[in-house]
Design a protein around this motif. Structure first.
Motif, mmCIF file in Angstrom:
data_model
loop_
_atom_site.group_PDB
_atom_site.id
_atom_site.type_symbol
_atom_site.label_atom_id
_atom_site.label_comp_id
_atom_site.label_asym_id
_atom_site.label_seq_id
_atom_site.Cartn_x
_atom_site.Cartn_y
_atom_site.Cartn_z
ATOM 1 N N UNK A 321 -7.869 -2.929 -9.829
ATOM 2 C CA UNK A 321 -8.072 -3.092 -8.532
ATOM 3 C C UNK A 321 -8.112 -2.011 -7.757
ATOM 4 N N UNK A 322 -7.348 -2.117 -6.636
ATOM 5 C CA UNK A 322 -7.406 -1.168 -5.499
ATOM 6 C C UNK A 322 -6.722 0.125 -5.843
ATOM 7 N N UNK A 323 -5.660 -0.035 -6.901
ATOM 8 C CA UNK A 323 -4.889 1.036 -7.240
ATOM 9 C C UNK A 323 -5.829 2.002 -8.079
ATOM 10 N N UNK A 361 -5.008 -6.988 -9.043
ATOM 11 C CA UNK A 361 -3.637 -7.533 -9.087
ATOM 12 C C UNK A 361 -3.009 -7.272 -7.867
ATOM 13 N N UNK A 362 -3.462 -6.719 -6.852
ATOM 14 C CA UNK A 362 -2.715 -6.495 -5.664
ATOM 15 C C UNK A 362 -2.690 -7.532 -4.862
ATOM 16 N N UNK A 363 -1.417 -7.625 -4.090
ATOM 17 C CA UNK A 363 -1.368 -8.989 -3.452
ATOM 18 C C UNK A 363 -2.053 -8.704 -1.788
ATOM 19 N N UNK A 364 -3.217 -8.734 -1.870
ATOM 20 C CA UNK A 364 -3.834 -8.839 -0.504
ATOM 21 C C UNK A 364 -5.540 -9.468 -0.885
ATOM 22 N N UNK A 365 -6.045 -10.039 -0.149
ATOM 23 C CA UNK A 365 -7.302 -10.973 -0.244
ATOM 24 C C UNK A 365 -8.753 -9.997 -0.724
ATOM 25 N N UNK A 366 -8.279 -8.725 -0.061
ATOM 26 C CA UNK A 366 -9.414 -7.979 -0.293
ATOM 27 C C UNK A 366 -9.628 -6.984 -1.380
ATOM 28 N N UNK A 399 -0.850 3.778 -4.691
ATOM 29 C CA UNK A 399 0.117 2.978 -5.269
ATOM 30 C C UNK A 399 0.734 2.028 -4.404
ATOM 31 N N UNK A 400 -0.286 1.204 -4.141
ATOM 32 C CA UNK A 400 -0.145 -0.255 -3.504
ATOM 33 C C UNK A 400 0.661 -1.099 -4.517
ATOM 34 N N UNK A 401 1.635 -2.122 -3.860
ATOM 35 C CA UNK A 401 2.393 -2.795 -4.608
ATOM 36 C C UNK A 401 3.222 -2.256 -5.614
ATOM 37 N N UNK A 402 3.403 -0.598 -5.584
ATOM 38 C CA UNK A 402 4.167 -0.003 -6.783
ATOM 39 C C UNK A 402 3.417 -0.210 -8.330
ATOM 40 N N UNK A 436 10.489 7.883 -8.153
ATOM 41 C CA UNK A 436 9.651 8.360 -7.046
ATOM 42 C C UNK A 436 9.812 7.523 -5.831
ATOM 43 N N UNK A 437 10.427 6.588 -5.930
ATOM 44 C CA UNK A 437 10.743 5.794 -4.688
ATOM 45 C C UNK A 437 12.223 6.002 -4.104
ATOM 46 N N UNK A 438 12.741 6.831 -4.695
ATOM 47 C CA UNK A 438 14.068 7.239 -4.185
ATOM 48 C C UNK A 438 15.283 6.956 -4.734
ATOM 49 N N UNK A 439 15.054 6.275 -5.933
ATOM 50 C CA UNK A 439 16.118 5.797 -6.692
ATOM 51 C C UNK A 439 17.462 6.448 -6.803
#
Length: 446
Positions: A321-323, A361-366, A399-402, A436-439
């Motif tokens: 999807x969007x990713x 798979x991303x959590x937005x309708x579009x 990287x939407x929704x990681x 990558x997310x500062x872990x």
């Protein structure tokens, strides 16, 4: 006929690759993988070089560079380097990728509207060609060249202000474009002639009218304006001050079929019609193609995880999807993509077409790759293939929704009719996402 044969060959390689990817378990390890057709990439590189070689006067220096932004993967850049292409970089990161791929400095061009002094200094030290975007950048170069003479070819990017194509965001030759030195503003042309007269180290002119949606005629008009300015600068200087024209890229891609129209030969023909003197050997040439070299040779494969019917609409929920196709999801009218349906074994699915949404798979309708697309009915476990995604799609992950970056494999014919896959980029792991997310700095904000 040759174009039809080329398209048929690409489609056959694609079908074999889908089946092989399923049989070899690529989609068992991850539910989405991305493929690059190595034979197709080599063929596009050859078509580009051959089209220009057939047109230019013997002995004319021609450098074809690949726009790194289109597919910023080191193995891709190295493959194209082996095909004789250099790199056009537009950021420190892209320049680092070109260097990591082993692309020589003399076959690298640095473009960007916002280069730092450090970037400029580094490029000049390496001998990389630099195209300055504006008067303030030119003043920085004045100081840098005075402090440390360079072997780098240095030019100015020109905005010919010839107008927009059908996608405004990708049209870079409009009256108010953020790119380059305006050519048609009051006093601008005279100022450009003066800038070259005062700086013997300026030897190039560059233009790029846009990308997808810009017709060949508009691209050619921009190149004609560039050539005319070079002639004027050289006449005013009384010598051949400008020796190279960087004419950018921008050849549009056919996303509606397996066709490769317009071809590089058609692009060269349009240039010859608009500015025949471009090929007479008076100027060296540089090109900066990206999408037209790679887009047709990329393929996303994703499992259909679920199917459902909502409000009378069939929906196939997939892992692509969007990713992977960001522009398509956010601007579907400008960036439509084809969807090809395969069964769980990797064979083309047949049957009466049914209107279906193909969702990511991303959590937005579009997050939809296609809406009400007529396809054979999809079922859980089936495979969708999204062609024409080799540029500005899965190579530049969003990287939407990681969501993890998927694995990228090149494919080529193997022995006895098999397909051989070569890993070009591994799939991103959950641990890498955390890093990558500062872990490593989890307590930093407490």
């Amino acid at each position: 006929m040759a174009a039809d044969t080329h398209a048929q060959g690409a489609a056959q390689r694609r079908d074999r690759a889908v089946r092989a990817a399923v049989e070899q378990g690529l989609l068992d390890r991850e539910p989405v993988v991305c493929l690059l057709d190595l034979a197709g990439i080599r063929a596009s590189a050859a078509a580009l070089t051959e089209a220009f070689a057939a047109a230019v006067a013997p002995g004319t220096p021609v450098l074809h560079t690949f726009a790194v932004k289109a597919a910023p993967l080191v193995p891709v850049l190295r493959l194209l380097d082996a095909c004789g292409l250099g790199c056009e970089a537009a950021s420190p990161g892209e320049l680092a990728l070109a260097r990591a791929a082993g692309v020589p400095a003399e076959r690298t061009v640095l473009d960007s509207p916002a280069k730092t002094t450090a970037e400029l200094r580094g490029a000049l030290a390496l001998g990389i060609a630099v195209n300055a975007d504006n008067h303030q950048e030119l003043e920085r170069l004045d100081a840098l060249v005075a402090a440390a003479p360079t072997r780098s070819p240095v030019g100015l990017r020109i905005n010919p202000q010839t107008g927009a194509g059908s996608i405004g965001a990708l049209s870079t030759a409009t009256a108010t474009s953020k790119f380059g030195f305006a050519l048609r503003d009051p006093g601008a042309r005279e100022g450009l002639v003066r800038a070259f007269a005062e700086r013997p180290w300026l030897t190039r002119l560059h233009t790029h009218s846009g990308s997808q949606g810009v017709p060949l005629e508009l691209i050619a008009e921009g190149v004609r304006e560039l050539h005319g300015l070079a002639e004027e600068i050289n006449a005013a200087a009384g010598e051949r001050r400008v020796d190279t024209l960087d004419i950018g890229g921008g050849l549009p891609v056919d996303f509606a079929s397996d066709g490769h129209a317009p071809a590089f030969g058609e692009y060269v023909a349009a240039l010859r019609a608009a500015v025949p003197a471009l090929f007479d050997g008076s100027y060296g040439l540089v090109t900066e193609f990206g999408r037209s070299l790679l887009a047709k040779h990329g393929l996303v494969l994703a499992r259909v995880e679920y199917t459902k019917t909502t409000g009378g609409r069939r929906i196939a929920l997939t892992h692509a999807g969007v990713q992977l196709a960001t522009r398509t999801v956010y601007a579907p009218a400008a960036w439509p993509l084809r969807i090809l349906a395969y069964d769980a074994g990797g064979a083309p699915r047949t049957g009466a077409p049914v209107a279906q949404d193909v969702a990511g798979p991303a959590c937005f309708a579009g997050d939809l790759l296609a809406t009400a697309r007529e396809l054979p009915q999809l079922f859980p476990g089936d495979v969708i293939a999204v062609p024409d995604t080799g540029a500005y799609a899965f190579t530049a992950h969003y990287g939407y929704n990681s969501l993890p970056r998927p694995a990228v494999h090149g494919f080529a014919p193997g022995p006895a009719g098999t397909v051989r896959f070569t890993l070009a980029r591994p799939a991103q792991t959950p641990a890498e996402i955390v890093t990558e997310a500062g872990g490593a700095h989890g307590d930093a904000l407490l």
